[in-house]
Design a protein around this motif. Structure first.
Motif, PDB file in Angstrom:
ATOM      1  N   LEU A 106      -1.108  -9.665  -0.231  1.00 23.96           N
ATOM      2  CA  LEU A 106      -0.976  -8.217  -0.333  1.00 23.96           C
ATOM      3  C   LEU A 106       0.516  -7.863  -0.339  1.00 23.96           C
ATOM      4  O   LEU A 106       1.179  -7.942   0.689  1.00 23.96           O
ATOM      5  CB  LEU A 106      -1.680  -7.542   0.834  1.00 23.96           C
ATOM      6  N   GLY A 133       3.184  -5.221  -0.474  1.00 25.31           N
ATOM      7  CA  GLY A 133       3.519  -3.818  -0.352  1.00 25.31           C
ATOM      8  C   GLY A 133       4.886  -3.570  -0.958  1.00 25.31           C
ATOM      9  O   GLY A 133       5.863  -4.210  -0.588  1.00 25.31           O
ATOM     10  N   ASN A 153       7.149  -5.738   4.110  1.00 30.29           N
ATOM     11  CA  ASN A 153       5.858  -6.316   4.462  1.00 30.29           C
ATOM     12  C   ASN A 153       5.844  -6.990   5.829  1.00 30.29           C
ATOM     13  O   ASN A 153       4.850  -7.630   6.190  1.00 30.29           O
ATOM     14  CB  ASN A 153       5.428  -7.309   3.378  1.00 30.29           C
ATOM     15  N   LEU A 189       5.369  -2.397   8.525  1.00 29.18           N
ATOM     16  CA  LEU A 189       4.035  -1.902   8.180  1.00 29.18           C
ATOM     17  C   LEU A 189       3.512  -0.962   9.262  1.00 29.18           C
ATOM     18  O   LEU A 189       2.945   0.092   8.965  1.00 29.18           O
ATOM     19  CB  LEU A 189       3.067  -3.075   7.988  1.00 29.18           C
ATOM     20  N   TYR A 195       0.796  -3.116  -4.365  1.00 29.84           N
ATOM     21  CA  TYR A 195       0.469  -1.723  -3.998  1.00 29.84           C
ATOM     22  C   TYR A 195       1.628  -1.072  -3.276  1.00 29.84           C
ATOM     23  O   TYR A 195       2.528  -1.748  -2.757  1.00 29.84           O
ATOM     24  CB  TYR A 195      -0.751  -1.706  -3.070  1.00 29.84           C
ATOM     25  N   GLN A 236       3.598   0.346  -0.283  1.00 31.94           N
ATOM     26  CA  GLN A 236       3.644  -0.268   1.044  1.00 31.94           C
ATOM     27  C   GLN A 236       2.768   0.430   2.069  1.00 31.94           C
ATOM     28  O   GLN A 236       2.218  -0.202   2.969  1.00 31.94           O
ATOM     29  CB  GLN A 236       5.104  -0.305   1.517  1.00 31.94           C
ATOM     30  N   ILE A 282      -0.785  -1.039   2.643  1.00 35.69           N
ATOM     31  CA  ILE A 282      -0.945  -2.428   3.058  1.00 35.69           C
ATOM     32  C   ILE A 282      -1.468  -2.613   4.485  1.00 35.69           C
ATOM     33  O   ILE A 282      -2.322  -3.486   4.709  1.00 35.69           O
ATOM     34  CB  ILE A 282       0.371  -3.212   2.856  1.00 35.69           C
ATOM     35  N   LYS A 327      -4.724  -4.857   4.699  1.00 36.96           N
ATOM     36  CA  LYS A 327      -4.567  -6.120   5.415  1.00 36.96           C
ATOM     37  C   LYS A 327      -5.614  -6.236   6.516  1.00 36.96           C
ATOM     38  O   LYS A 327      -6.242  -7.289   6.696  1.00 36.96           O
ATOM     39  CB  LYS A 327      -3.164  -6.210   6.002  1.00 36.96           C
TER      40      LYS A 327
END
Length: 268
Positions: A31, A33, A180, A185, A240, A242, A245, A249
């Protein structure tokens, strides 16, 4: 005695049958971000536009090579599902050399990575949820909670300033690793879980309803990704904004069919 023998035989057959079932291999999912290379017109808070110098182009090329090394079977992008046909045509034009890449992460990271991998298409999985903050703003006036929005605004502006500074001082790859990281996050998610969530009083939950809408939007994006998974997929890359995420996640980490790969391990 005969009944006991039959039952024992069935149990033995059952244990042999289940013992032969192969454990399903988890699908690796990365994933990524990203900041929006061009400031978003839909986001309340947005970072500065990326200055696409020749040096930055080289840094993007390095990121693309590392993403391609993950060897995903699909590259999922932040484009609504109903735009799939349009994106397919755009991507084919890019492969044919008749489309000039635009200043956005979908083109510069998604298209170029997919081309490196000889993928026939990119997968559109976005869901455009409604994020109407007007009821929240009105609620803060009713409950004398304007200070919550002031605190949230101060927090968001400082966070955006931090991200702008990191983008200015780091390589594209280094900045993506920073974006990330668990700490960054969580900083994004805190805007919802620390500030917006508090708006309301008694049996009124305007803040909670706004946050629930954000969770719902990401659950629907998660659903769109799941619907596109093929039985032959061994790895999937998701590119995608951020802010999505942290929730994506969480959803994928709770699904035993997937192994979430730390993006840092790919980009370092």
């Amino acid at each position: 005695m005969r009944k006991l023998t039959i039952v024992t035989g069935l149990l033995l057959f059952s244990s042999l049958t289940f013992g032969q079932v192969e454990k399903k291999e988890k699908i690796k999912i990365a994933l990524l971000g990203s900041f929006h290379f061009t400031p978003s017109t839909q986001d309340t808070y947005s970072t500065n536009a990326l200055k696409l110098t020749e040096h930055k182009q080289n840094e993007i090329e390095e990121v693309v090579l590392k993403l391609a090394s993950f060897n995903p079977d699909q590259v999922c992008i932040e484009i609504p599902v109903d735009k799939q046909e349009s994106i397919d045509k755009q991507y084919q034009r890019f492969l044919q050399g008749t489309y000039e890449l635009e200043l956005n992460e979908i083109d510069l990271l998604g298209f170029q990575t997919a081309k490196k991998l000889n993928l026939p298409r990119l997968t559109c999985v976005n869901y455009l949820g409604e994020f109407n903050t007007e009821p929240l703003v009105e609620a803060t006036k009713i409950y004398d909670q304007q200070f919550l929005l002031e605190e949230a605004n101060q927090y968001a502006q400082e966070f955006v300033q931090e991200m702008n500074e990191m983008e200015k001082n780091l390589t594209v790859g280094g900045n993506l690793i920073y974006l990330n990281s668990p700490n960054t996050l969580n900083k994004n998610l805190q805007l919802y879980t620390k500030y917006y969530i508090k708006v309301g009083s008694g049996s009124n939950y305007e803040g909670t309803e706004l946050v629930a809408g954000w969770y719902k939007t990401n659950l629907l994006i998660y659903t769109n990704i799941l619907r596109q998974v093929q039985s032959t997929d061994k790895a999937i890359l998701v590119i995608y904004g951020q802010g999505h995420i942290p929730l994506l996640k969480h959803f994928f980490e709770s699904n035993p069919d997937f192994e979430v790969i730390d993006i840092k391990s790919i980009l370092e």
